[in-house]
Design a protein around this motif. Structure first.
Motif, PDB file in Angstrom:
ATOM      1  N   ALA A  30       0.867  -1.335  -0.099  1.00  0.00           N
ATOM      2  CA  ALA A  30       0.060   0.126   0.110  1.00  0.00           C
ATOM      3  C   ALA A  30       0.873   1.175  -0.090  1.00  0.00           C
ATOM      4  O   ALA A  30       2.067   1.353   0.380  1.00  0.00           O
ATOM      5  N   PRO A  31       0.464   2.493  -0.553  1.00  0.00           N
ATOM      6  CA  PRO A  31       1.149   3.503  -0.451  1.00  0.00           C
ATOM      7  C   PRO A  31       1.237   4.356   0.727  1.00  0.00           C
ATOM      8  O   PRO A  31       2.080   5.176   0.775  1.00  0.00           O
ATOM      9  N   ARG A  32       0.822   3.804   1.877  1.00  0.00           N
ATOM     10  CA  ARG A  32       1.007   4.524   3.241  1.00  0.00           C
ATOM     11  C   ARG A  32       0.716   3.443   4.232  1.00  0.00           C
ATOM     12  O   ARG A  32       0.448   2.269   4.024  1.00  0.00           O
ATOM     13  N   LYS A  33       1.113   3.648   5.607  1.00  0.00           N
ATOM     14  CA  LYS A  33       1.417   2.699   6.686  1.00  0.00           C
ATOM     15  C   LYS A  33      -0.321   2.253   6.831  1.00  0.00           C
ATOM     16  O   LYS A  33      -1.197   3.083   6.867  1.00  0.00           O
ATOM     17  N   VAL A  34      -0.254   1.074   7.063  1.00  0.00           N
ATOM     18  CA  VAL A  34      -1.584   0.448   7.341  1.00  0.00           C
ATOM     19  C   VAL A  34      -1.762  -0.459   8.222  1.00  0.00           C
ATOM     20  O   VAL A  34      -0.504  -1.170   8.623  1.00  0.00           O
ATOM     21  N   SER A  35      -2.730  -0.500   9.239  1.00  0.00           N
ATOM     22  CA  SER A  35      -3.080  -1.302  10.589  1.00  0.00           C
ATOM     23  C   SER A  35      -4.153  -2.392  10.124  1.00  0.00           C
ATOM     24  O   SER A  35      -4.756  -2.061   9.271  1.00  0.00           O
ATOM     25  N   PHE A  36      -3.727  -3.669  10.819  1.00  0.00           N
ATOM     26  CA  PHE A  36      -4.834  -4.648  10.673  1.00  0.00           C
ATOM     27  C   PHE A  36      -4.917  -5.325  11.876  1.00  0.00           C
ATOM     28  O   PHE A  36      -3.661  -5.334  12.746  1.00  0.00           O
ATOM     29  N   LEU A  37      -5.682  -6.182  12.205  1.00  0.00           N
ATOM     30  CA  LEU A  37      -5.972  -7.201  13.542  1.00  0.00           C
ATOM     31  C   LEU A  37      -5.269  -8.522  13.123  1.00  0.00           C
ATOM     32  O   LEU A  37      -5.227  -8.938  11.788  1.00  0.00           O
ATOM     33  N   ALA A  38      -4.472  -8.993  14.041  1.00  0.00           N
ATOM     34  CA  ALA A  38      -3.919 -10.458  13.940  1.00  0.00           C
ATOM     35  C   ALA A  38      -3.967 -11.087  15.422  1.00  0.00           C
ATOM     36  O   ALA A  38      -4.421 -10.236  16.293  1.00  0.00           O
ATOM     37  N   LYS A  39      -3.921 -12.326  15.330  1.00  0.00           N
ATOM     38  CA  LYS A  39      -3.945 -13.040  16.448  1.00  0.00           C
ATOM     39  C   LYS A  39      -2.924 -12.547  17.710  1.00  0.00           C
ATOM     40  O   LYS A  39      -1.866 -12.331  17.437  1.00  0.00           O
ATOM     41  N   GLN A  40      -3.551 -12.590  18.845  1.00  0.00           N
ATOM     42  CA  GLN A  40      -2.616 -12.078  19.942  1.00  0.00           C
ATOM     43  C   GLN A  40      -1.497 -13.155  20.073  1.00  0.00           C
ATOM     44  O   GLN A  40      -0.571 -12.406  20.658  1.00  0.00           O
ATOM     45  N   GLU A  41      -1.599 -14.382  19.680  1.00  0.00           N
ATOM     46  CA  GLU A  41      -0.584 -15.295  19.877  1.00  0.00           C
ATOM     47  C   GLU A  41       0.708 -15.053  19.214  1.00  0.00           C
ATOM     48  O   GLU A  41       1.866 -15.199  19.613  1.00  0.00           O
ATOM     49  N   TYR A  42       0.719 -14.062  18.009  1.00  0.00           N
ATOM     50  CA  TYR A  42       2.003 -13.546  17.386  1.00  0.00           C
ATOM     51  C   TYR A  42       2.741 -12.678  18.082  1.00  0.00           C
ATOM     52  O   TYR A  42       3.837 -12.271  17.946  1.00  0.00           O
ATOM     53  N   PHE A  43       2.336 -12.089  19.150  1.00  0.00           N
ATOM     54  CA  PHE A  43       2.917 -11.195  20.223  1.00  0.00           C
ATOM     55  C   PHE A  43       3.471 -11.636  21.544  1.00  0.00           C
ATOM     56  O   PHE A  43       3.714 -10.920  22.263  1.00  0.00           O
ATOM     57  N   THR A  44       2.932 -13.046  21.767  1.00  0.00           N
ATOM     58  CA  THR A  44       2.913 -13.431  23.327  1.00  0.00           C
ATOM     59  C   THR A  44       4.088 -14.524  23.229  1.00  0.00           C
ATOM     60  O   THR A  44       4.374 -15.093  24.411  1.00  0.00           O
ATOM     61  N   GLY A  45       4.629 -14.928  22.255  1.00  0.00           N
ATOM     62  CA  GLY A  45       5.678 -15.981  22.082  1.00  0.00           C
ATOM     63  C   GLY A  45       6.974 -15.718  23.048  1.00  0.00           C
ATOM     64  O   GLY A  45       7.170 -14.365  23.259  1.00  0.00           O
ATOM     65  N   THR A  46       7.768 -16.594  23.430  1.00  0.00           N
ATOM     66  CA  THR A  46       8.915 -16.216  24.209  1.00  0.00           C
ATOM     67  C   THR A  46      10.139 -16.774  23.262  1.00  0.00           C
ATOM     68  O   THR A  46      10.009 -17.106  22.468  1.00  0.00           O
ATOM     69  N   GLY A  47      11.301 -16.269  23.861  1.00  0.00           N
ATOM     70  CA  GLY A  47      12.357 -16.683  23.167  1.00  0.00           C
ATOM     71  C   GLY A  47      12.629 -15.946  21.820  1.00  0.00           C
ATOM     72  O   GLY A  47      12.102 -14.784  21.682  1.00  0.00           O
ATOM     73  N   LEU A  48      13.836 -16.298  21.126  1.00  0.00           N
ATOM     74  CA  LEU A  48      14.041 -15.677  19.867  1.00  0.00           C
ATOM     75  C   LEU A  48      12.973 -15.687  18.848  1.00  0.00           C
ATOM     76  O   LEU A  48      12.677 -14.652  18.259  1.00  0.00           O
ATOM     77  N   ARG A  49      12.140 -16.963  18.912  1.00  0.00           N
ATOM     78  CA  ARG A  49      10.981 -16.902  17.868  1.00  0.00           C
ATOM     79  C   ARG A  49      10.112 -15.976  18.071  1.00  0.00           C
ATOM     80  O   ARG A  49       9.420 -15.350  17.469  1.00  0.00           O
ATOM     81  N   GLY A  50       9.658 -16.073  19.557  1.00  0.00           N
ATOM     82  CA  GLY A  50       8.737 -14.822  19.896  1.00  0.00           C
ATOM     83  C   GLY A  50       9.155 -13.490  19.596  1.00  0.00           C
ATOM     84  O   GLY A  50       8.189 -12.567  19.161  1.00  0.00           O
ATOM     85  N   ALA A  51      10.412 -13.041  20.011  1.00  0.00           N
ATOM     86  CA  ALA A  51      10.774 -11.803  19.701  1.00  0.00           C
ATOM     87  C   ALA A  51      10.623 -11.350  18.112  1.00  0.00           C
ATOM     88  O   ALA A  51      10.282 -10.412  17.647  1.00  0.00           O
ATOM     89  N   LEU A  52      11.098 -12.405  17.345  1.00  0.00           N
ATOM     90  CA  LEU A  52      11.077 -12.240  15.871  1.00  0.00           C
ATOM     91  C   LEU A  52       9.687 -11.872  15.252  1.00  0.00           C
ATOM     92  O   LEU A  52       9.253 -11.021  14.456  1.00  0.00           O
ATOM     93  N   SER A  53       8.796 -12.852  15.922  1.00  0.00           N
ATOM     94  CA  SER A  53       7.411 -12.622  15.716  1.00  0.00           C
ATOM     95  C   SER A  53       6.886 -11.315  16.130  1.00  0.00           C
ATOM     96  O   SER A  53       6.238 -10.630  15.247  1.00  0.00           O
ATOM     97  N   ARG A  54       7.089 -11.072  17.180  1.00  0.00           N
ATOM     98  CA  ARG A  54       6.620  -9.646  17.641  1.00  0.00           C
ATOM     99  C   ARG A  54       7.248  -8.342  16.549  1.00  0.00           C
ATOM    100  O   ARG A  54       6.353  -7.399  16.300  1.00  0.00           O
ATOM    101  N   THR A  55       8.298  -8.448  16.428  1.00  0.00           N
ATOM    102  CA  THR A  55       9.076  -7.524  15.480  1.00  0.00           C
ATOM    103  C   THR A  55       8.487  -7.433  14.339  1.00  0.00           C
ATOM    104  O   THR A  55       8.172  -6.314  13.930  1.00  0.00           O
TER     105      THR A  55
END
Length: 246
Positions: free
Chosen positions: A59-84
């Motif tokens: 898109a030509p501008r920043k867009v927000s959307f809804l995603a599963k909360q699980e993408y933001f609650t992981g632990t370790g390196l994998r969780g950090a990469l998912s959140r980022t």
């Protein structure tokens, strides 16, 4: 926006977006139809897991959307990469569900619109497993009629080839993203009117279908409750893309 979120957004635009363009070889049509400033709703068909990244990165501008909360609650390196990653492409973590959870999700979208941002939503609610375009749920109309934001219909083609349903890893395929002309839904009536929400949603669905060319399912897209139902939905079309006789 926090410093970490801002950094993730810069990273996604500087690194992930060019990589996506290289791999997907996208054709983007109608960029000028997306207002450069102010609240706007991007209402899209939904065919693949990568649909949200495709919209937000192309898109030509920043867009927000809804995603599963699980993408933001992981632990370790994998969780950090998912959140980022998901923070960088504009995802807002939300608990899935009906009733209060669904209204909370809409309220989160409304907050972004009230802040003058762009917010993406799938009127179908969930991915289409058979390629048809399903009846839209009225949340998109509630957001538009409550906020006064225009709705830009979006048609995604090819994302289902990049990551078909059931596939864990993306594939190389061409993607087309088409942004249609903005729709002003205010003429349908107030957000408090069920009839206004239904008619406005049907108008959005019709605009998406005109861009995508998908067959209309005529029903809501209810998530399959069993493996058998999921397989039957995936096999709804034969090799020619025509409905099975049953």
């Amino acid at each position: 926006m926090t410093g970490s979120t801002r950094s993730a957004t810069v990273l996604s635009r500087a690194v992930v977006a060019p990589l996506a363009r290289l791999l997907w070889r996208p054709r983007v049509v109608g960029r000028a139809n997306v207002p450069k400033r102010g609240a706007v709703i991007l209402a899209s068909n939904h065919r693949s897991f990568i649909d949200s990244p495709a919209i937000t990165l192309l898109a030509p501008r920043k867009v927000s959307f809804l995603a599963k909360q699980e993408y933001f609650t992981g632990t370790g390196l994998r969780g950090a990469l998912s959140r980022t990653f998901f923070s960088g492409i504009g995802a807002i973590g939300v608990e899935r569900g009906a009733g209060a959870a669904a209204q909370q999700a809409l309220d989160l979208g409304l907050a972004r619109l009230d802040a003058g941002e762009a917010f993406a939503i799938y009127p179908e609610g969930t991915r289409s497993l058979d390629g048809r375009l399903y009846k839209g749920r009225t949340g998109v109309a509630w957001l538009a009629l409550t906020s006064g934001a225009p709705v830009v219909p979006v048609a995604l083609t090819g994302t289902e080839d990049v990551q078909p349903v059931g596939s864990r890893l993306p594939r190389l395929a061409k993607v087309r993203v088409e942004f249609g002309e903005p729709l002003d839904l205010s003429g349908f009536g107030p957000a408090s009117s069920g009839r206004a929400r239904r008619q406005a949603t049907d108008a959005v669905t019709a605009a998406i279908q005109a861009l995508s060319g998908q067959e209309l399912a005529g029903t809501y897209n209810e998530p399959p409750r069993t493996i058998v139902e999921r397989v039957k939905q995936m096999l709804h079309h034969d090799d020619r893309g025509e409905p099975d006789p049953d």
